[in-house]
Design a protein around this motif. Structure first.
Motif, PDB file in Angstrom:
ATOM      1  N   THR A 155      42.475-102.637  93.567  1.00  0.00           N
ATOM      2  CA  THR A 155      42.333-102.227  94.960  1.00  0.00           C
ATOM      3  C   THR A 155      43.409-101.209  95.317  1.00  0.00           C
ATOM      4  N   LEU A 156      43.307-100.682  96.510  1.00  0.00           N
ATOM      5  CA  LEU A 156      44.320 -99.768  97.030  1.00  0.00           C
ATOM      6  C   LEU A 156      45.370-100.497  97.859  1.00  0.00           C
ATOM      7  N   HIS A 157      45.190-101.789  98.052  1.00  0.00           N
ATOM      8  CA  HIS A 157      46.069-102.518  98.970  1.00  0.00           C
ATOM      9  C   HIS A 157      47.473-102.720  98.413  1.00  0.00           C
ATOM     10  N   GLU A 158      47.630-102.694  97.100  1.00  0.00           N
ATOM     11  CA  GLU A 158      48.951-102.859  96.506  1.00  0.00           C
ATOM     12  C   GLU A 158      49.675-101.539  96.304  1.00  0.00           C
ATOM     13  N   LEU A 159      49.054-100.447  96.714  1.00  0.00           N
ATOM     14  CA  LEU A 159      49.703 -99.145  96.616  1.00  0.00           C
ATOM     15  C   LEU A 159      50.449 -98.874  97.916  1.00  0.00           C
ATOM     16  N   SER A 160      51.759 -98.701  97.814  1.00  0.00           N
ATOM     17  CA  SER A 160      52.598 -98.486  98.995  1.00  0.00           C
ATOM     18  C   SER A 160      52.514 -97.022  99.421  1.00  0.00           C
ATOM     19  N   PHE A 161      51.592 -96.733 100.311  1.00  0.00           N
ATOM     20  CA  PHE A 161      51.377 -95.348 100.737  1.00  0.00           C
ATOM     21  C   PHE A 161      52.627 -94.748 101.383  1.00  0.00           C
ATOM     22  N   ILE A 206      39.358 -99.431 102.167  1.00  0.00           N
ATOM     23  CA  ILE A 206      40.381 -98.380 102.226  1.00  0.00           C
ATOM     24  C   ILE A 206      41.423 -98.819 103.248  1.00  0.00           C
ATOM     25  N   PRO A 207      42.671 -99.045 102.849  1.00  0.00           N
ATOM     26  CA  PRO A 207      43.674 -99.570 103.786  1.00  0.00           C
ATOM     27  C   PRO A 207      43.986 -98.593 104.915  1.00  0.00           C
ATOM     28  N   PRO A 208      44.234 -99.104 106.110  1.00  0.00           N
ATOM     29  CA  PRO A 208      44.610 -98.215 107.221  1.00  0.00           C
ATOM     30  C   PRO A 208      45.945 -97.520 106.983  1.00  0.00           C
ATOM     31  N   GLN A 209      46.765 -98.074 106.086  1.00  0.00           N
ATOM     32  CA  GLN A 209      48.067 -97.473 105.794  1.00  0.00           C
ATOM     33  C   GLN A 209      47.950 -96.095 105.156  1.00  0.00           C
ATOM     34  N   ILE A 210      46.741 -95.705 104.839  1.00  0.00           N
ATOM     35  CA  ILE A 210      46.549 -94.362 104.290  1.00  0.00           C
ATOM     36  C   ILE A 210      47.053 -93.292 105.256  1.00  0.00           C
ATOM     37  N   SER A 211      47.163 -93.662 106.522  1.00  0.00           N
ATOM     38  CA  SER A 211      47.640 -92.719 107.535  1.00  0.00           C
ATOM     39  C   SER A 211      49.077 -92.283 107.285  1.00  0.00           C
ATOM     40  N   SER A 212      49.814 -92.998 106.398  1.00  0.00           N
ATOM     41  CA  SER A 212      51.193 -92.621 106.070  1.00  0.00           C
ATOM     42  C   SER A 212      51.264 -91.322 105.285  1.00  0.00           C
ATOM     43  N   LEU A 213      50.160 -90.926 104.674  1.00  0.00           N
ATOM     44  CA  LEU A 213      50.156 -89.721 103.834  1.00  0.00           C
ATOM     45  C   LEU A 213      49.949 -88.486 104.697  1.00  0.00           C
ATOM     46  N   SER A 214      50.949 -88.177 105.498  1.00  0.00           N
ATOM     47  CA  SER A 214      50.804 -87.139 106.525  1.00  0.00           C
ATOM     48  C   SER A 214      50.616 -85.737 105.954  1.00  0.00           C
ATOM     49  N   LYS A 215      50.995 -85.531 104.682  1.00  0.00           N
ATOM     50  CA  LYS A 215      50.855 -84.201 104.079  1.00  0.00           C
ATOM     51  C   LYS A 215      49.599 -84.086 103.217  1.00  0.00           C
ATOM     52  N   GLU A 239      42.103 -94.756 111.080  1.00  0.00           N
ATOM     53  CA  GLU A 239      43.406 -94.117 110.852  1.00  0.00           C
ATOM     54  C   GLU A 239      43.292 -92.848 110.018  1.00  0.00           C
ATOM     55  N   ILE A 240      42.142 -92.653 109.392  1.00  0.00           N
ATOM     56  CA  ILE A 240      41.968 -91.444 108.592  1.00  0.00           C
ATOM     57  C   ILE A 240      42.060 -90.201 109.469  1.00  0.00           C
ATOM     58  N   GLY A 241      41.827 -90.382 110.767  1.00  0.00           N
ATOM     59  CA  GLY A 241      41.923 -89.268 111.704  1.00  0.00           C
ATOM     60  C   GLY A 241      43.334 -88.747 111.885  1.00  0.00           C
ATOM     61  N   LEU A 242      44.336 -89.478 111.378  1.00  0.00           N
ATOM     62  CA  LEU A 242      45.732 -89.036 111.487  1.00  0.00           C
ATOM     63  C   LEU A 242      46.124 -88.085 110.360  1.00  0.00           C
ATOM     64  N   LEU A 243      45.261 -87.921 109.386  1.00  0.00           N
ATOM     65  CA  LEU A 243      45.559 -87.038 108.250  1.00  0.00           C
ATOM     66  C   LEU A 243      45.163 -85.608 108.602  1.00  0.00           C
TER      67      LEU A 243
END
Length: 533
Positions: free
Chosen positions: A100-106, A126-135, A153-157
């Motif tokens: 899964t993607l949940h153990e990946l520290s975005f 798809i974890p909401p933490q994906i929003s951390s990848l601002s670049k 949260e994908i809208g924050l990218l």
């Protein structure tokens, strides 16, 4: 309190400069890179296929659990870094990852710009933490087993340019928050279980060149705002539950090369503005409920190679302007309500390989100009009201494989070019009024699988040549005026499974070599006069 002296200001400034130097120092960057390597190793440890995955053997740490951060940047499979040794690319496509993607520290990857995890076995959401990848600029998790919704949260990218979520099991609607992704130029959400309507905000993505939404459960009308995407090159909305008309605004898409709207419930007519889409190469709008006539402006698309209009409710005649489509390779108009005669201008389509006109109400004779088309491989004229002669040079190019003209009122001889047409694979001419001597009109065909000449007015004797067709599985010549006996050599067609010579005037004995064949449908009723051996 004592007022600050000049010396105090200088000291404060020096402290600030020292702090900034520490923040940007290589040692701190080294520590960040170590944290990133540890985050990747933690993610790897969560994979379900630890023993079977040989693609990530380079992902290791030094003895004593001291992670080699330099290796993560230089030799770890799929990992690249920027000048500060911070991970900016993660390309692990087709790497056999099952997890899964949940153990990946975005949040450990603030500089990550490119992520390609396609063609793995990722599952869960798809974890909401994906929003951390601002670049993040490029995100591809296509062809996995991801479920759940597209996180809002994908809208924050907001730097995202390419988004590939296709080939998963995502559900829910396309989130409104995606309207913030103004830099997108390629979106692939196809082959999921997405529902709801196509959002109108997609028409605001002025840089969009490729939009793939096919293979979902999207419903409602196609928003006319899609016609604002002046840079759009490919648009796939097929295989959904879309209703309503094709927006006339699509005429604005002058750079569009591919338009697929097939397998929906679209209605209304094909607007004449379609002729403004000068760059179109493929137009696929079959299997809808479109009605009205084929607009003459369809002939204004000089680059069109594929035109699929079949299985609609189109009526009227085929416009003569269709003969202007000099690039046309694949023309399919079957299963409509088209009527009238075929325009002779079809003979201008010198690149045409496939012509499907079956199951309409077309009438009149076939223009002999069609015999000039030397690239033809498939021609289907069946289930119409055609009359007159078949084009005698229909196999002039020697490439014809599939020819069907059954259930019409054709008269006259079998096309003379058939005798030497070695490419033939499937032929259906049954239920016409064709005449001719079957012992002279046909040759030997190395690829022929099926031929049906039943219920015509053919005469002559059965040729031994049929026994020299090594791949022939079905030979049907019932309901004609054949005479003579069954030649013994016909049993040499060892693949023959269906042989129907009934309702003819054949006499004599049944050859013994027919008994060696695995016939599944031998003739049971006949006016032929056989005597068994």
């Amino acid at each position: 309190m004592k007022p600050a002296t000049y010396f105090d200001h200088v000291c404060s400034l020096a402290c600030i400069i020292l702090f900034l130097e520490l923040v940007s120092s290589p040692k701190l960057a080294y520590a960040d890179s170590t944290t990133q390597a540890e985050a990747l190793l933690k993610w790897k440890s969560s994979f379900l296929n630890q023993t079977g995955n040989n693609n990530l053997t380079s992902w290791t740490s030094f003895p004593g659990n001291a992670t080699n951060s330099s290796s993560a940047c230089n030799v770890w499979t799929g990992i690249s870094c920027n000048a500060a040794r911070s991970v900016n690319r993660n390309n692990l496509t087709n790497s056999g990852i099952k997890g899964t993607l949940h153990e990946l520290s975005f949040q450990s990857f603030p500089d990550l710009e490119y992520v390609d995890l396609s063609a793995n076995e990722l599952f869960d959401t798809i974890p909401p933490q994906i929003s951390s990848l601002s670049k993040l600029i490029y995100f591809d998790v296509s062809y996995n087993q991801l479920t759940g919704i597209i996180p809002t949260e994908i809208g924050l990218l907001t730097n995202l340019q390419v988004l590939h979520l296709n080939g998963n099991q995502l559900n829910g609607s396309i989130p409104e928050e995606m309207s913030q992704l103004k830099s997108l130029y390629e979106v692939a959400l196809n082959t999921n279980n997405l529902e709801g309507s196509i959002p109108a905000f997609l028409g605001n993505f002025t840089n969009m060149t490729n939009l793939y939404l096919f293979g979902n459960q999207l419903s409602g009308a196609i928003p006319p705002e899609i016609g604002n995407l002046s840079k759009l090159v490919e648009l796939y909305l097929d295989d959904n539950h879309l209703t309503g008309p094709i927006p006339p605004s699509f005429g604005n898409l002058e750079n569009l090369t591919v338009l697929y709207l097939a397998y929906n419930n679209l209605s209304g007519s094909i607007h004449s503005d379609i002729g403004k889409m000068k760059s179109l190469v493929q137009l696929s709008i079959q299997s809808n409920n479109l009605s009205g006539s084929i607009p003459a402006s369809i002939g204004d698309l000089p680059n069109l190679t594929l035109l699929y209009l079949y299985t609609n409710k189109l009526s009227g005649s085929i416009p003569k302007e269709i003969g202007n489509l000099k690039s046309m390779v694949d023309l399919q108009l079957s299963q409509n309500q088209l009527n009238g005669s075929l325009p002779s201008s079809l003979g201008n389509l010198s690149n045409l390989a496939s012509l499907f006109l079956r199951d309409n109400q077309l009438s009149g004779s076939i223009p002999q100009e069609i015999g000039n088309l030397t690239e033809l491989t498939i021609v289907q004229l069946d289930t119409n009201q055609f009359s007159g002669y078949l084009p005698q040079n229909i196999c002039r190019g020697g490439l014809l494989q599939n020819f069907t003209a059954f259930d019409n009122d054709f008269i006259g001889p079998i096309p003379v070019s058939f005798k030497t047409c070695k490419s033939l694979y499937r032929v259906r001419l049954e239920r016409n009024l064709l005449t001719g001597n079957v012992s002279q009109d046909f040759g030997v065909y190395p690829n022929l699988d099926y031929i049906n000449l039943s219920n015509n007015k053919l005469y002559g004797e059965i040729s031994q040549s049929w026994g020299q067709c090594p791949k022939l599985t079905s030979l049907l010549i019932a309901g004609n005026n054949l005479t003579g006996s069954i030649p013994t050599g016909i049993g040499n067609a060892t693949q023959l499974q269906v042989l129907d010579l009934s309702s003819n005037y054949i006499v004599g004995v049944i050859p013994e070599d027919l008994g060696r064949l695995s016939l599944t449908c031998p003739p049971t009723k006949s006016t032929s006069q056989f005597q068994a051996l």
